[in-house]
Design a protein around this motif. Structure first.
Motif, PDB file in Angstrom:
ATOM      1  N   LEU A   1       9.055 -11.504   0.098  1.00 54.61           N
ATOM      2  CA  LEU A   1      10.033 -10.474  -0.295  1.00 54.61           C
ATOM      3  C   LEU A   1      11.358 -10.764   0.391  1.00 54.61           C
ATOM      4  O   LEU A   1      11.382 -11.165   1.561  1.00 54.61           O
ATOM      5  N   LEU A   2      12.434 -10.561  -0.351  1.00 58.95           N
ATOM      6  CA  LEU A   2      13.768 -10.606   0.241  1.00 58.95           C
ATOM      7  C   LEU A   2      14.283  -9.173   0.188  1.00 58.95           C
ATOM      8  O   LEU A   2      14.433  -8.620  -0.904  1.00 58.95           O
ATOM      9  N   ILE A   3      14.500  -8.557   1.333  1.00 59.59           N
ATOM     10  CA  ILE A   3      14.954  -7.163   1.328  1.00 59.59           C
ATOM     11  C   ILE A   3      16.407  -7.145   1.782  1.00 59.59           C
ATOM     12  O   ILE A   3      16.731  -7.609   2.885  1.00 59.59           O
TER      13      ILE A   3
ATOM     14  N   VAL B   1       9.346   1.690   4.442  1.00 64.68           N
ATOM     15  CA  VAL B   1       9.556   0.238   4.597  1.00 64.68           C
ATOM     16  C   VAL B   1      10.405  -0.006   5.849  1.00 64.68           C
ATOM     17  O   VAL B   1      10.135  -0.915   6.642  1.00 64.68           O
ATOM     18  N   LYS B   2      11.413   0.855   6.046  1.00 67.57           N
ATOM     19  CA  LYS B   2      12.273   0.699   7.231  1.00 67.57           C
ATOM     20  C   LYS B   2      11.442   0.844   8.509  1.00 67.57           C
ATOM     21  O   LYS B   2      11.628   0.117   9.472  1.00 67.57           O
ATOM     22  N   TYR B   3      10.514   1.778   8.474  1.00 61.37           N
ATOM     23  CA  TYR B   3       9.652   1.995   9.647  1.00 61.37           C
ATOM     24  C   TYR B   3       8.813   0.745   9.917  1.00 61.37           C
ATOM     25  O   TYR B   3       8.767   0.240  11.041  1.00 61.37           O
TER      26      TYR B   3
ATOM     27  N   ASN C   1       0.807  -1.232   0.000  1.00 61.74           N
ATOM     28  CA  ASN C   1       0.000   0.000   0.000  1.00 61.74           C
ATOM     29  C   ASN C   1       0.837   1.278   0.000  1.00 61.74           C
ATOM     30  O   ASN C   1       0.287   2.373  -0.056  1.00 61.74           O
ATOM     31  N   LEU C   2       2.151   1.131   0.076  1.00 63.96           N
ATOM     32  CA  LEU C   2       2.991   2.346   0.115  1.00 63.96           C
ATOM     33  C   LEU C   2       3.044   2.987  -1.272  1.00 63.96           C
ATOM     34  O   LEU C   2       3.238   2.290  -2.277  1.00 63.96           O
TER      35      LEU C   2
END
Ligand SMILES: Cc1cc2nc3c(=O)[nH]c(=O)nc-3n(C[C@H](O)[C@H](O)[C@H](O)COP(=O)(O)O)c2cc1C
Length: 255
Positions: A134-136, A191-193, A64-65
């Motif tokens: 997901l692989l971040i 995403v970090k948050y 949703n970002l």
């Protein structure tokens, strides 16, 4: 064809939908992570962390970002585009415009001052395509490869991690898509948050991973020819000549 080259040629960017009915096996995920573990890195720094996201709720929140495209992205993206398959085959580099929504590829639609039209505003879900995982990949900004200006060697290492995971995924029949948007300004922060990633870690890239949906989506893929980028002994010299082999010259002398 050599097995390893065959695997490299079949590795591709998957931009289609994932099969919602097929789960990634734990053993396969472990092998992909082991492929990352054994990637070469400058000074064996192993300058990466991998956040695996398979929680549906979290994937939905990330999807949703919003992603706002900058004018520089649109311009530089445009320079890489081919508008027909024939042009793409001729250029042998870049990407096909049909990969993107028209509003990203038509300069008439750009609104540099307004920060993008509504259709230039996308949501991460658009490129995540309902991925089950997901692989971040993160890197630590406080470290760098020794004497490496701008940590170029560190970034090359992150590329090695990517290729190792990509080839392993391909060999397991899993499709992978690199999502650079995760390292973009506002997206990265959000995403970090959500994932509680510490400040000193940056997102290098994310990969969506899954089994492709049964309806196969084929893409035209192009590359330059070897003679377009290989130089022998001097830049610009396209002809390779081998020095006479040592054993050969000994035999030649004894004759
Ligand atoms: C570091 C890196 C970042 C990439 N970022 C994206 C991306 O954000 N979106 C995308 O669709 N493809 C992305 N790609 C995939 C490339 O566009 C793709 O590798 C290239 O077009 C060649 O196609 P192939 O992977 O099918 O051989 C990325 C690839 C790399 C190596």
């Amino acid at each position: 064809m050599d097995e390893i080259l065959k695997l490299m040629l079949s590795r591709h960017s998957y931009r289609g939908p994932y099969d919602p009915n097929r789960r990634i096996r734990q053993e396969d995920l472990t092998m992909i992570l082991e492929a990352a573990q054994w990637a070469p890195t400058a000074h064996n720094m192993q300058n990466f962390e991998v956040v695996v996201v398979n929680d549906k709720q979290m994937l939905a929140e990330i999807g949703n970002l919003p992603v706002r495209l900058s004018e520089s992205f649109l311009r530089e993206n445009y320079a890489q585009l081919s508008f027909t398959e024939e042009e793409f085959r001729r250029r042998r580099t870049g990407v096909l415009a049909s990969m993107f929504p028209a509003s990203w590829t038509e300069p008439g639609e750009w609104q540099p001052d307004g920060g993008g039209t509504l259709s230039q505003l996308a949501f991460l879900s658009r490129s995540m395509q309902d991925t089950p995982l997901l692989l971040i990949v993160l890197y630590d900004t406080r470290r760098r490869a020794p004497a490496s200006e701008g940590d170029v060697l560190g970034f090359i290492s992150l590329g090695c991690v990517l290729e190792n995971m990509w080839l392993m995924s391909e060999s397991l029949g899993l499709s992978l898509h690199v999502l650079s948007a995760f390292s973009g300004d506002t997206v990265e922060q959000q995403v970090k948050y959500l994932l509680q990633i510490p400040d000193f870690q940056r997102i290098a890239y994310a990969c969506s991973l899954g089994y492709p949906a049964p309806r196969k989506v084929e893409y035209l893929r192009v590359r330059r020819e070897l003679q377009d980028f290989v130089h022998y002994n001097r830049f610009g010299n396209r002809d390779l000549e081998w020095p006479a082999a040592a054993t050969e010259s000994k035999e030649a002398k004894s004759k």
